[in-house]
Structures are given as structure tokens and as C-alpha cells.
Design an enzyme around this catalytic site. Sequence first.
Site, PDB file in Angstrom:
ATOM      1  N   GLU A   1       0.786  -1.239   0.000  1.00 46.69           N
ATOM      2  CA  GLU A   1       0.000   0.000   0.000  1.00 46.69           C
ATOM      3  C   GLU A   1       0.817   1.288   0.000  1.00 46.69           C
ATOM      4  O   GLU A   1       0.563   2.189   0.807  1.00 46.69           O
ATOM      5  CB  GLU A   1      -1.003  -0.029   1.169  1.00 46.69           C
ATOM      6  CG  GLU A   1      -1.933  -1.238   1.073  1.00 46.69           C
ATOM      7  CD  GLU A   1      -2.904  -1.389   2.243  1.00 46.69           C
ATOM      8  OE1 GLU A   1      -2.922  -0.535   3.130  1.00 46.69           O
ATOM      9  OE2 GLU A   1      -3.644  -2.390   2.250  1.00 46.69           O
TER      10      GLU A   1
ATOM     11  N   ASN B   1       2.192  -4.505  -3.364  1.00 46.46           N
ATOM     12  CA  ASN B   1       0.798  -4.930  -3.193  1.00 46.46           C
ATOM     13  C   ASN B   1      -0.067  -3.732  -2.828  1.00 46.46           C
ATOM     14  O   ASN B   1       0.306  -2.926  -1.968  1.00 46.46           O
ATOM     15  CB  ASN B   1       0.781  -5.965  -2.045  1.00 46.46           C
ATOM     16  CG  ASN B   1      -0.559  -6.654  -1.849  1.00 46.46           C
ATOM     17  OD1 ASN B   1      -1.188  -7.088  -2.816  1.00 46.46           O
ATOM     18  ND2 ASN B   1      -0.992  -6.782  -0.598  1.00 46.46           N
TER      19      ASN B   1
ATOM     20  N   HIS C   1     -10.305  -6.335  -2.711  1.00 46.81           N
ATOM     21  CA  HIS C   1     -11.399  -6.273  -1.733  1.00 46.81           C
ATOM     22  C   HIS C   1     -12.569  -5.601  -2.444  1.00 46.81           C
ATOM     23  O   HIS C   1     -12.582  -4.378  -2.617  1.00 46.81           O
ATOM     24  CB  HIS C   1     -10.977  -5.464  -0.505  1.00 46.81           C
ATOM     25  CG  HIS C   1      -9.872  -6.120   0.264  1.00 46.81           C
ATOM     26  ND1 HIS C   1     -10.041  -7.337   0.901  1.00 46.81           N
ATOM     27  CD2 HIS C   1      -8.596  -5.759   0.485  1.00 46.81           C
ATOM     28  CE1 HIS C   1      -8.906  -7.677   1.491  1.00 46.81           C
ATOM     29  NE2 HIS C   1      -8.014  -6.741   1.250  1.00 46.81           N
TER      30      HIS C   1
ATOM     31  N   GLU D   1      -5.718 -10.715  -1.950  1.00 48.31           N
ATOM     32  CA  GLU D   1      -6.605 -10.622  -0.774  1.00 48.31           C
ATOM     33  C   GLU D   1      -8.077 -10.602  -1.181  1.00 48.31           C
ATOM     34  O   GLU D   1      -8.884  -9.841  -0.648  1.00 48.31           O
ATOM     35  CB  GLU D   1      -6.287  -9.338   0.024  1.00 48.31           C
ATOM     36  CG  GLU D   1      -4.834  -9.228   0.441  1.00 48.31           C
ATOM     37  CD  GLU D   1      -4.525  -7.958   1.236  1.00 48.31           C
ATOM     38  OE1 GLU D   1      -5.455  -7.335   1.786  1.00 48.31           O
ATOM     39  OE2 GLU D   1      -3.338  -7.596   1.302  1.00 48.31           O
TER      40      GLU D   1
ATOM     41  N   ASP E   1     -11.857 -10.791  -1.583  1.00 43.71           N
ATOM     42  CA  ASP E   1     -13.135 -11.077  -0.933  1.00 43.71           C
ATOM     43  C   ASP E   1     -14.198 -10.189  -1.565  1.00 43.71           C
ATOM     44  O   ASP E   1     -13.883  -9.198  -2.206  1.00 43.71           O
ATOM     45  CB  ASP E   1     -13.090 -10.943   0.608  1.00 43.71           C
ATOM     46  CG  ASP E   1     -12.453  -9.674   1.127  1.00 43.71           C
ATOM     47  OD1 ASP E   1     -12.420  -8.668   0.397  1.00 43.71           O
ATOM     48  OD2 ASP E   1     -11.995  -9.681   2.296  1.00 43.71           O
TER      49      ASP E   1
HETATM   50  O1  9MR Z   1      -7.191  -8.844   7.936  1.00 42.49           O
HETATM   51  C1  9MR Z   1      -6.154  -8.195   8.661  1.00 42.49           C
HETATM   52  C2  9MR Z   1      -6.606  -7.855  10.072  1.00 42.49           C
HETATM   53  O2  9MR Z   1      -6.874  -9.053  10.795  1.00 42.49           O
HETATM   54  C3  9MR Z   1      -5.543  -7.022  10.757  1.00 42.49           C
HETATM   55  O3  9MR Z   1      -6.036  -6.578  12.016  1.00 42.49           O
HETATM   56  C4  9MR Z   1      -5.145  -5.829   9.904  1.00 42.49           C
HETATM   57  C5  9MR Z   1      -3.983  -5.052  10.535  1.00 42.49           C
HETATM   58  O4  9MR Z   1      -2.808  -5.818  10.539  1.00 42.49           O
HETATM   59  O5  9MR Z   1      -4.758  -6.245   8.605  1.00 42.49           O
HETATM   60  C6  9MR Z   1      -5.757  -6.934   7.911  1.00 42.49           C
HETATM   61  O6  9MR Z   1      -5.291  -7.309   6.633  1.00 42.49           O
HETATM   62  C7  9MR Z   1      -4.998  -6.251   5.736  1.00 42.49           C
HETATM   63  C8  9MR Z   1      -3.820  -6.671   4.907  1.00 42.49           C
HETATM   64  O7  9MR Z   1      -2.730  -7.011   5.727  1.00 42.49           O
HETATM   65  C9  9MR Z   1      -3.412  -5.587   3.916  1.00 42.49           C
HETATM   66  N1  9MR Z   1      -4.533  -5.185   3.104  1.00 42.49           N
HETATM   67  C10 9MR Z   1      -5.744  -4.823   3.822  1.00 42.49           C
HETATM   68  C11 9MR Z   1      -6.149  -5.962   4.769  1.00 42.49           C
HETATM   69  C12 9MR Z   1      -7.440  -5.602   5.485  1.00 42.49           C
HETATM   70  O8  9MR Z   1      -7.235  -4.505   6.315  1.00 42.49           O
END
Ligand code: 9MR
Length: 321
Positions: free
Chosen positions: A113, A156, A191, A220, A222
Site C-alpha cells: 500500500e 501490493n 477487496h 486478498e 473477498d
Molecule cells: O485482515 C487483517 C486484520 O486481521 C488485521 O487486524 C489488519 C492489521 O494488521 O490487517 C488486515 O489485513 C490487511 C492486509 O494485511 C493488507 N490489506 C488490507 C487488509 C485488510 O485490512
Amino acid sequence: VRDVRSAPDAELLRRHFNSITAENVMKATTIGVSEGVYNYGPADELVAFARANGMQVRGHALVWHQTAPAWFFAGDPAAADYRATVQRRLERYVTDVVTHFRGQVYAWDVVNEPASDGSTTWREDSPWYRALGPDYVDIAFRAARAADPDTKLFINDYNTEFAGKRGRLMSIVDAALSRGVPIDGVGHQLHLQLTTPTAAQVEQALADTAARGLMSHVTELDISIYDDPGSCSASRTGCATGYPSYAEIPASVLQTQATRYGELFRVFRRAQNLTSVSLWGLSDLNSWLETFPVRRVQAPLLFDEQRRPKPAFTAVAQSIA
Ligand code: 9MR
């Protein structure tokens, strides 16, 4: 996945998947305890599970603004050696972690990001950007490549299916490639909302990536059961009202979701240079979308709250058969 110790989750993984990603335990918030001190336990457990079951591991994520422990940035930003100090910590972290998992992780999200959602190219409020400017991407990728010449290195981001965000990410990628930074591919988080963006928009994102000679991974995936306005994720306002319970999600909504999953996997099948697809979670029992942007009933994955296949699963199975 969150936890490979759940027996029914492990069973589902073994049965349907050949690649697993740690939802959280390979992030610096878990691994990076302090400079030179690492907590590899949970990630090692996941890697051992994958190995025991003939599955591959995708590494997520070395450098991300949301999981950047304060020790990386400790010190006086005005000091003459501050920048060099942060750079050294970053290089050491990436080198040590990639070395630890060398030969066991086929791809890493090296930087997660980096692109802005606004008018600037970069996400400028990232602590990495504040400390090192755009160079942090170069530093991280070069350290990762040096530590493991065989793993694939990814940048990513989310919303790559929208031309504006993709343009900002690709300008970061193109500039880095022109400096010889070893980026192998673009991770498209995907997402998605219930009805937007379209499969054609996703197809365009994959095509733009392939046109650069880069690999794509869907990292990722969904599909929310709601359609929200932009204000929902930006300021938690205007979000669609949640259904009263999981059982009350209309069948038509799950069918719309299934149709979209099916369309997407047909796009994935014909895309060039797309070599991995990951879902962000295993079953509707556990998804980050249950609390983001607001807490409400969600059902974004292929298996329901009892881990039974949903219409979405059937649609995917049919489209890749
Ligand atoms: O799904 C993840 C959640 O359980 C965590 O609390 C959060 C912070 O570490 O990250 C979420 O996953 C993210 C991913 O690492 C990067 N892209 C966005 C995802 C959703 O926030």
C-alpha cells in the site's frame, strides 16, 4: 489464514487450497519485536503446517504503514544520521526476515500500500515515507532480493482495479523499475463490493500489469455483501445497513456474490502472467470485514459460518473446471 491450529480450518485448507498466506503473523507487528529481535514462532508454525501438507506459502507483508513498530523510527528526525539509522534498521529487518524464510516462501509482499488514495502519488503519511521518502521502496526490494534471489518480490495495493489508483501505483512501479529495482510483480488485493467494480475493470488491471512484463498475484480477494458509498470507508458514514443476522442474508445477495466470483475466476483463468490467487480468509466465520468499515454481518468468502460451501464456491468450482 489466521490460525492453522483450528482442526476444521486445517481440514478445509488441505482440501481446497495449495497456497497459504498469514493474515497477520508475518507482519512486522508480530515478527519485529525490536531491532535484531524477532518473534518467528507463529509464522514458523504456519510454514511447518504448509510444508507438512504440501502447500506453498506466500509472504505478507514486510513493509506496511499500518504495521510499522515505533522502534524503526526511534530517534530525532532532525539529527544528521537519522535517515541512515532508519535505513539501516529497514535493511536489517528485511534481510533477516527474508533470510529466515529463504526457500520456504515463494513470493513476498515486500511493500504494501505505498500509493495514495488522494491526489499525490505516494501515501505521504506512511511513517516509511516520512522517514525515507520514496527511497524506502528501493531499499526494501533491494534488501529482499539480496537475501533470497529466488523468491518473487511484489508490490501490493488495493483498488488497482480503478484507473486512478492504479495509475499512481504504476507510476511508483515504473520509476522503480527504471532504476533497476527488482520488482517481479504487482499484488492486486481485490477487496470488492457486492456489485462493483466489474470483472472487466479487474481484467484491465491484470492486463496493464502484464503489459509491463510483470507478474500479477491476486492477494486478498473477498466480496462484501454490501454496496457502500466512498464515504463509508473514508469516514464510516453512509454505510449500508447490515442484515440482522447471517441467516437473514437474502439468497439473492449470495447468488449475486456467486455470479461475481464466477466471472472473476473466468477472468483469472484467461489473464496473462497471473500465477496466484489468494482469498482474504477461509470461511465467513472470520473476516476482517466483520468490523470494517463498520461492525455488521458479513459473508465475503466461499464457505459459510459452518464452513460449508456457499453458492460462491460452486460458481468458482464451475468456472475453473
Ligand atoms: O485482515 C487483517 C486484520 O486481521 C488485521 O487486524 C489488519 C492489521 O494488521 O490487517 C488486515 O489485513 C490487511 C492486509 O494485511 C493488507 N490489506 C488490507 C487488509 C485488510 O485490512
